[in-house]
Design an enzyme around this catalytic site. Structure first.
Site, PDB file in Angstrom:
ATOM      1  CD  GLU B  62      -2.030  -2.318   1.061  1.00 22.77           C
ATOM      2  OE1 GLU B  62      -0.946  -2.700   1.555  1.00 22.77           O
ATOM      3  OE2 GLU B  62      -2.921  -3.118   0.720  1.00 22.77           O
ATOM      4  CG  PHE B  85     -10.965  -3.882   2.939  1.00 26.55           C
ATOM      5  CD1 PHE B  85     -12.256  -4.065   3.431  1.00 26.55           C
ATOM      6  CD2 PHE B  85     -10.438  -4.836   2.078  1.00 26.55           C
ATOM      7  CE1 PHE B  85     -12.999  -5.190   3.068  1.00 26.55           C
ATOM      8  CE2 PHE B  85     -11.177  -5.950   1.710  1.00 26.55           C
ATOM      9  CZ  PHE B  85     -12.464  -6.133   2.209  1.00 26.55           C
ATOM     10  CG  HIS B 131     -10.937  -6.543   6.349  1.00 24.72           C
ATOM     11  ND1 HIS B 131      -9.987  -7.038   7.201  1.00 24.72           N
ATOM     12  CD2 HIS B 131     -10.442  -6.724   5.100  1.00 24.72           C
ATOM     13  CE1 HIS B 131      -8.974  -7.541   6.497  1.00 24.72           C
ATOM     14  NE2 HIS B 131      -9.226  -7.349   5.216  1.00 24.72           N
TER      15      HIS B 131
END
Ligand SMILES: Cc1ncc(C[n+]2csc(CCOP(=O)(O)OP(=O)(O)O)c2C)c(N)n1
Ligand SMILES: [Mg+2]
Lengths: 327, 328
Positions: B62, B85, B131
């Site tokens: 990420e 997410f 999540h």
């Protein structure tokens, strides 16, 4: 930036490299003075001692090639082609600075010379440089991107994420690690396991280590890596062994608790990039002391004038404070 | 205008496809975005038209691919970065907050990062604490970023196209539970400007300011309130920054009672900012304190019995509105 294309001979080119290194050296001396005289807000991380890295690397680049820089970034900035006066102005927080005084020492950016900015987050620009390389590749522009960072920054996880992507996608990016042995006040033996270039090699990235005090060696090695990248052969990693003469920043004056005076003396006396180049050029009878002294004198005049310009330049208008938050 | 019903997910895909077609600088980068079309299948089919050079499957990195996006944006491209997410925003935060959001200002206006970070939010999918979060407050807090929270397929499409054309970094937050929701979306091209709230339902007695997932909840509550004679107005700011303060204040002045509802944690949340704007701007017109409803201040639990307690529902909003209007 590279005058190579304009200069007719090797000698002229190396004299230009000497001038660039001398300019950085002199610039940093003046920055230190400004700090000592309390004329500069905040701190600065001096590049003195590492000049051969910035100059050797940037001399292998075109003006429109990208660099990303670090908290110790004045040398990168000057070597890539930034003007002395506007750099001083930025350091003093003046309107005429490269970033209108909003960036300061750790954020100088000069897109006109391909400099995408210094970064005060250690390792923070590794993604930006890699993204600039992806962009160059997607646009088919033929540009390369160079990411400067220190031995301390090698500890950031981001490096491994972006080297992985650069290798997978064969991006024209060159990671230049300036290994000056210290991150802040800590020797790398305390923070760094294994070899630096082994990290790049693990991704199948071509990696080399060079004496970062030898500007000729740095440039020649860099040229190879840049040529490879331009040919589409992918990223490379260059570790330059070097040393910073001053403290971590201008305020780091008593340093004996983390490194000895003898060590500092040895680097200054026996591994100085300016001395090294001068000795070589004189030994090869390519120049003489008088020519080099003239360069030093001219550089001193230019730097002094740039500093005076900045001292006399106006501060930004207060209305600037909320300009440029959004485009 | 020819109108059709499409899903939220189709609206997002259409916006992306149209912008990818219009502007060769636009590309998508993220995990499983190409053949897989993301785990939510929102991007399905894009790779067939635009190829793997523009729909780029990245490693699970990420910070890395977010930073790569920022660098590409600074050098002439228009990346749309897919952060699967919203919870994973935390991994990319340095690149979003310290790099993208600040580069224009720090460079005195010389550099810019026109980039969209698409991500998701929302609980009650039984996905537990890592999540399910709605972290819009984190990014709305940062000068230099714009934050979009669409609540209908129509808004999603028009706002995403605007986001891609914006010169600034934009965080675009989609409610995962909304992907299958259908709504009317014109076939013709349209854009929706940022900073313009939308009145999702007109009313006179109470204002429900709601974002994203909470807009449907507010509309459901408004329907129930109607049955007991309370007329609720539902205002959707659509972007938390820039923020249409005036629309909320005007509605509050008209109704004199306000509840602000957002699925982020209540503590220091988006609701706190909106409530303060309203209290400040409509103080002399209010008959009750501005109330806030957000996610309960706990990590989102897994067990359905527990999870369902953590987010505002039609029923809890209805009860809060009823008591605010002093009806029993
Ligand atoms: C993310 C982050 N952590 C810590 C710091 C504080 N810091 C500034 S410079 C520095 C040392 C960096 O060492 P190195 O990368 O070797 O660069 P050098 O200073 O030697 O040029 C540290 C720890 C920072 N600016 N950013
Ligand atoms: Mg170091």
């Amino acid at each position: 930036m590279s005058k190579k294309k304009e200069t007719s001979s090797d000698v002229e080119h190396w004299l230009y490299a000497y001038e660039q290194m001398a300019k950085i050296r002199e610039f940093e001396e003046k920055v230190n003075e400004l700090y000592m005289k309390a004329l500069m807000p905040g701190l600065a991380h001096l590049y003195s001692g590492q000049e051969a890295v910035a100059v050797g690397v940037c001399e292998a680049l075109h003006l429109d090639d990208y660099i990303t820089s670090t908290h110790r970034g004045h040398g990168h900035c000057l070597a890539k082609g930034a003007a002395v006066d506007r750099m001083f102005a930025e350091l003093l927080g003046k309107e005429a600075g490269f970033c209108k005084g909003k960036g300061g020492s750790m954020h100088i950016a000069d897109p006109d010379s391909g400099n995408l900015g210094a970064n005060a987050i250690v390792g923070g620009s590794m993604g930006i440089a890699t993204g600039a390389a992806l962009s160059a590749k997607m646009r088919g522009s033929g540009q390369v991107a160079v990411c400067f960072f220190g031995d301390g920054a090698v500890a950031q996880g981001l490096l491994y994420e972006v080297m992985n992507m650069a290798a997978l996608w064969k991006l024209p990016v060159i990671y230049v690690c300036e290994n000056n042995n210290y991150s802040e006040y800590t020797h790398r033996s305390e923070t760094l396991a294994g070899e630096i270039i082994a990290r790049a090699q693990a991704f199948g990235i071509h990696a080399e280590t060079v004496d970062g005090q030898d500007v000729q060696l740095v440039q020649e090695t860099m040229q190879k890596l840049v040529d490879r990248a331009r040919r589409g052969e992918g990223p490379a990693f260059l570790e330059c062994l070097t040393y910073r003469y001053y403290g971590h920043h201008v305020g780091d004056i008593n340093r004996t608790y983390y490194r000895s005076k003898e060590e500092e003396h040895d680097w200054r006396e026996n591994h100085d990039p300016l001395k090294l180049l001068a000795e070589k050029l004189i030994a090869q009878k390519l120049t003489d002391r008088a020519v080099l002294d003239k360069i030093l004198a001219d550089v001193a005049t230019e730097v002094e004038a740039g500093m005076q310009f900045a001292i006399n330049a106006p501060f930004p208008n207060p209305s600037e404070v909320n300009e440029d938050v959004y485009v | 205008m020819s109108e059709r019903e499409i899903t939220f997910s189709e609206a997002i895909r259409e916006a992306l496809a149209e912008e990818l077609r219009r502007d060769p600088r636009v590309f998508i980068i993220g995990e499983d975005v190409a053949e897989a079309g993301t785990p939510f299948k929102v991007l399905s089919g894009l790779v067939d038209e635009f190829g793997k050079e523009r729909i780029i499957d990245s490693p699970i990195s990420e910070p890395g691919f977010t930073g790569v996006g920022v660098g590409a944006a600074m050098t002439g491209m228009r990346p749309v970065v897919d952060i699967m997410f919203g919870d994973f925003l935390t991994l990319s935060m340095d690149q979003i907050v310290n790099q993208a959001a600040k580069v224009h200002y720090m460079s005195g206006g010389k550099l810019k990062a026109p980039i969209v970070f698409r991500t998701t939010m929302g609980a009650t999918r039984r996905s537990a604490a890592q999540h399910s979060q709605s972290l819009q407050a984190w990014v709305s807090h940062v000068p230099g970023l714009k934050v979009v929270m669409p609540s209908t397929p129509y808004d999603a499409k028009g706002l995403l196209k605007t986001a891609i054309r914006d010169e600034n970094p934009v965080v675009f937050i989609e409610d995962k539970l909304m992907y299958k929701m259908k709504g009317i979306v014109p076939a013709e091209e349209y854009l929706i400007p940022f900073g313009v709230a939308d009145v999702k339902r007109k009313g006179d007695d109470i204002t429900l300011v709601a974002t994203s997932s909470m807009v449907q909840v507010a509309l459901g509550a408004a329907e129930k309130l109607k049955e007991i004679g309370i007329s609720a107005e539902v205002i959707d700011p659509r972007t938390t920054w820039p923020l249409d303060k005036q629309a909320m204040i005007d509605s509050a002045k008209k109704t004199s009672r306000v509840i602000v509802i957002d699925e982020g944690y209540e503590q220091y949340g988006v609701t706190a900012e909106l409530a303060s704007v309203i209290a400040d701007g409509a103080f002399y017109y209010l008959d009750a304190p501005v109330k806030r409803m957000g996610a309960m201040n706990v990590p989102i639990p897994f067990s359905p019995v527990l999870e369902d307690l953590t987010v505002p529902t039609e029923e809890t909003v209805f009860q809060m509105a009823k008591s605010l209007c002093q009806r029993s």
